[in-house]
Design an enzyme around this catalytic site. Structure first.
Site, PDB file in Angstrom:
ATOM      1  N   ASP A  40       0.813  -1.221   0.000  1.00 40.33           N
ATOM      2  CA  ASP A  40       0.000   0.000   0.000  1.00 40.33           C
ATOM      3  C   ASP A  40       0.852   1.280   0.000  1.00 40.33           C
ATOM      4  O   ASP A  40       0.838   2.064   0.961  1.00 40.33           O
ATOM      5  CB  ASP A  40      -0.941   0.008   1.224  1.00 40.33           C
ATOM      6  CG  ASP A  40      -1.864  -1.194   1.242  1.00 40.33           C
ATOM      7  OD1 ASP A  40      -2.290  -1.634   0.163  1.00 40.33           O
ATOM      8  OD2 ASP A  40      -2.147  -1.702   2.344  1.00 40.33           O
ATOM      9  N   GLU A 214     -13.008  -0.428  -6.798  1.00 41.74           N
ATOM     10  CA  GLU A 214     -12.962  -1.366  -5.676  1.00 41.74           C
ATOM     11  C   GLU A 214     -12.491  -0.672  -4.398  1.00 41.74           C
ATOM     12  O   GLU A 214     -13.178  -0.686  -3.392  1.00 41.74           O
ATOM     13  CB  GLU A 214     -12.006  -2.522  -6.020  1.00 41.74           C
ATOM     14  CG  GLU A 214     -11.871  -3.588  -4.937  1.00 41.74           C
ATOM     15  CD  GLU A 214     -13.082  -4.492  -4.835  1.00 41.74           C
ATOM     16  OE1 GLU A 214     -13.859  -4.552  -5.807  1.00 41.74           O
ATOM     17  OE2 GLU A 214     -13.272  -5.121  -3.780  1.00 41.74           O
TER      18      GLU A 214
HETATM   19  O1  FUB Z   1      -3.376  -3.749   2.924  1.00 51.43           O
HETATM   20  C1  FUB Z   1      -4.704  -3.988   3.308  1.00 51.43           C
HETATM   21  C2  FUB Z   1      -5.631  -3.630   2.181  1.00 51.43           C
HETATM   22  O2  FUB Z   1      -5.283  -4.342   1.006  1.00 51.43           O
HETATM   23  C3  FUB Z   1      -5.573  -2.192   1.747  1.00 51.43           C
HETATM   24  O3  FUB Z   1      -6.229  -1.333   2.630  1.00 51.43           O
HETATM   25  C4  FUB Z   1      -6.190  -2.304   0.398  1.00 51.43           C
HETATM   26  O4  FUB Z   1      -5.993  -1.173  -0.417  1.00 51.43           O
HETATM   27  C5  FUB Z   1      -5.506  -3.535  -0.136  1.00 51.43           C
HETATM   28  O5  FUB Z   1      -4.259  -3.213  -0.680  1.00 51.43           O
END
Ligand code: FUB
Length: 603
Positions: A40, A214
């Site tokens: 992220d 998404e």
């Molecule tokens: O890393 C946890 C979650 O997975 C994030 O909040 C989303 O964007 C996805 O990458």
């Protein structure tokens, strides 16, 4: 448990060495971090560096098991300095899990880190805010409670030109609030962006999620157009984007930026401009042991199409080209790394981080190190509660020529530091540096920083008072007024040129007597505008045989009032006939905004 990742990276690299006889790290600089799993990405450009804020997937995770966030930074997009973990779940006393995808914004001379976490009392996902005076923290809980709560994730902040800040977030919805200038409160309620096929693309077979949107919005503005880059259509996800004429829409779907690839079923994007280039950060499962819950952040350089659309591109293992070179004659942190095998990092008792858990055969690559005419010694800051070991200074690859070897003694403690120095021969030009560690079995020593000393004359600096610490000494201007000023990029003073009446006017120095015909020179100068976002470049005006020609020394880069941008490039200088005048200067391509320069070098 981190040793699992460490062993996996080391074993995979040894296997590749056996098969190919070429270290896998020779050409691979993506993913950016090899010491832990990161996810992220949220990049931020501040004062001439890219700060990269990430999440942290725990080794061996089978879910998004994430307890802290991490910070890395780079001035060259190839070597990244590890700043450790300045914020974790424990920063927010009211949160108990899910340190997921956050975003950092700079305002009010502070850094605000918006993060989704699970609220202990409700079990719902909420958005908290950390705040710090430094881009590398430490961050504290700004509110003592969540900023917003709608059980959704992935905050992203955009500050528009009129000063209005927006906090976007959401999965499955896409929400925003208008932040107040304090950045920790908002006016009005939560707004939900209408998710239409025209705005975000159509998804088939999912009545609950009729569009491709998404999660993970990344909103920014470029040339008057608003972009929303997002993770599309789980699972797996690809990265897509929409554009709009305002921060609140209406949005128009523009298509795919990065298709589904890379062994992680999620992806998450962040985009910044830096040193004249555009960079796309994302994550994948490319490290050994990597996958959907053990992800790694990577980056690609890209160029916008002339109509402002974003081209589609793929993940690479090479990553972007290096911006400039790394100076080995100033202290470099051991945790400034292009690629590492086998090692980890940890907080150092002397401040910052150190490289730790070093074992025989582990190594660190530092890319594009400018040795110039030659180094004569290598110094390392080390500590060992065991018997120590050796640092082999190698060039080109982990098995490349050894140009020096430093012996590291036992020091009586893993944080009991000493400095060792050894002679170096044959380190010239610009090379990839590999520090390879050798010794007995088990952990050998810890490593805090290193520095070379120059054995030759080194590159000769042509500019006088390039640091700008001596007022306006050495500098004149082709238009307007020069003054010693703040802010400074480094040290305490910069040089400010105000009152220009033409775009080409700027601070300059006469370098006629120092130039060598046919020689390559490397230029570096940090530039910041006083107003607007003019494009700047460094130029050399050469007058020979009565004719003046203009040599662009650095690529043109947009500079802004919010921070420093580095202009850098390497150029061969040549002329025919008798040179009568050569003038180094920094100019803009349009406009007459005042601008600052600092830490200028032409050598
Ligand atoms: O890393 C946890 C979650 O997975 C994030 O909040 C989303 O964007 C996805 O990458």
């Amino acid at each position: 448990m981190r040793p699992l990742l460490r062993r996996l990276v080391a074993l995979t690299m040894s296997a590749l060495l056996l098969v190919t006889l070429v270290p896998a790290s020779a050409n691979a600089d993506n993913p950016i971090v090899q010491t832990i799993y990161t996810a992220d990405p949220a990049p931020l450009v501040h004062n001439g560096r890219v700060y990269l804020y990430t999440g942290h997937d725990e080794d061996g995770s089978t879910y998004f098991t994430m307890r802290d966030w991490r910070v890395y930074s780079s001035s060259d997009m190839a070597n990244w300095t590890d700043h450790g973990s300045p914020m974790s779940l424990s920063t927010f006393s009211w949160a108990d899990a899910n340190a997921w995808a956050g975003h950092v914004a700079y305002r009010n001379n502070k850094f605000y880190w918006y993060v989704p976490v699970r609220q202990r009392s409700t079990g719902r996902m909420v958005i908290g805010v950390g705040v710090s005076n430094s881009p590398t923290g430490p961050f504290t809980d700004a509110l003592g409670r969540p900023l917003v709560d709608n059980n959704e994730i992935d905050p992203n902040v955009f500050i528009d030109d009129d000063g209005q800040a927006y906090l976007y977030w959401g999965n499955p919805r896409l929400a925003y609030v208008r932040l107040n200038t304090d950045m920790i409160s908002y006016s009005g309620g939560i707004n939900y962006i209408s998710l239409t096929a025209a705005g975000f693309g159509a998804r088939s077979g999912n009545a609950q999620r009729p569009t491709l949107y998404e999660e993970g919005p990344w909103v920014y503005k470029r040339n008057g157009l608003y972009y929303n880059v997002f993770a599309a259509e789980c699972c797996g996800e690809f990265i897509a984007y929409s554009t709009a004429p305002s921060a609140t829409g209406p949005w128009t779907y523009r298509g795919t930026i990065m298709p589904r690839q890379g062994a992680s079923f999620t992806n998450h994007a962040g985009i910044v401009d830096f040193a004249g280039g555009s960079y796309f950060f994302y994550h994948n499962g490319a490290l050994p042991g990597g996958g959907g819950f053990t992800r790694s952040v990577a980056v690609e350089k890209f160029t916008y199409n002339s109509n402002g659309t974003i081209p589609q591109f793929n993940m690479t293992t090479a990553g972007p080209p290096q911006v400039g070179t790394l100076n080995p004659y100033t202290r470099q942190e051991a945790e400034t790394i292009a690629w590492a095998t086998g090692v980890e990092t940890e907080p150092a008792s002397e401040g910052g981080m150190n490289v730790a858990y070093i074992e025989n055969g582990d190594n660190i690559k530092i890319k594009g190190v400018a040795f110039g005419t030659g180094a004569s010694s290598f110094t390392a800051r080390v500590a060992s509660a065991a018997a120590g070991g050796r640092i082999e200074v190698r060039l080109g690859s982990a098995t490349g020529t050894v140009v020096g070897t430093c012996t590291v003694p036992g020091t009586g403690g893993w944080q009991t530091w000493t400095t060792v120095t050894c002679p170096v021969t044959g380190a010239t030009g610009t090379r990839d540096l590999y520090l390879r560690f050798a010794g007995n079995s088990g952990n050998l020593f810890n490593f805090n920083w290193w520095q070379f000393t120059g054995g030759g004359s080194g590159p000769t600096e042509l500019l006088t008072n390039g640091t700008m610490e001596n007022g306006t000494t050495g500098w004149t201007t082709s238009g307007g007024t020069l003054s010693s000023a703040t802010p400074a990029y480094a040290g305490s003073r910069s040089l400010l040129n105000t009152g220009r009446t033409a775009a080409w006017q700027g601070p300059n120095q006469n370098v006629t007597s120092q130039l060598t015909n046919g020689k390559s020179y490397t230029t570096s100068v940090w530039v910041r505008s006083q107003s607007g976002t003019p494009s700047a470049k460094a130029t050399l005006a050469i007058t020979a045989n009565g004719t003046t020609s203009y040599l662009q020394l650095t690529p043109t880069a947009a500079i802004n009032t919010g921070g420093w941008t580095r202009l850098t490039g390497t150029t061969t200088v040549s002329w025919t006939g008798t040179l009568t005048n050569a003038s180094f200067y920094v100019e803009t391509t349009a406009g007459t905004d005042g601008f600052y320069i600092d830490d200028a070098s032409f050598q």
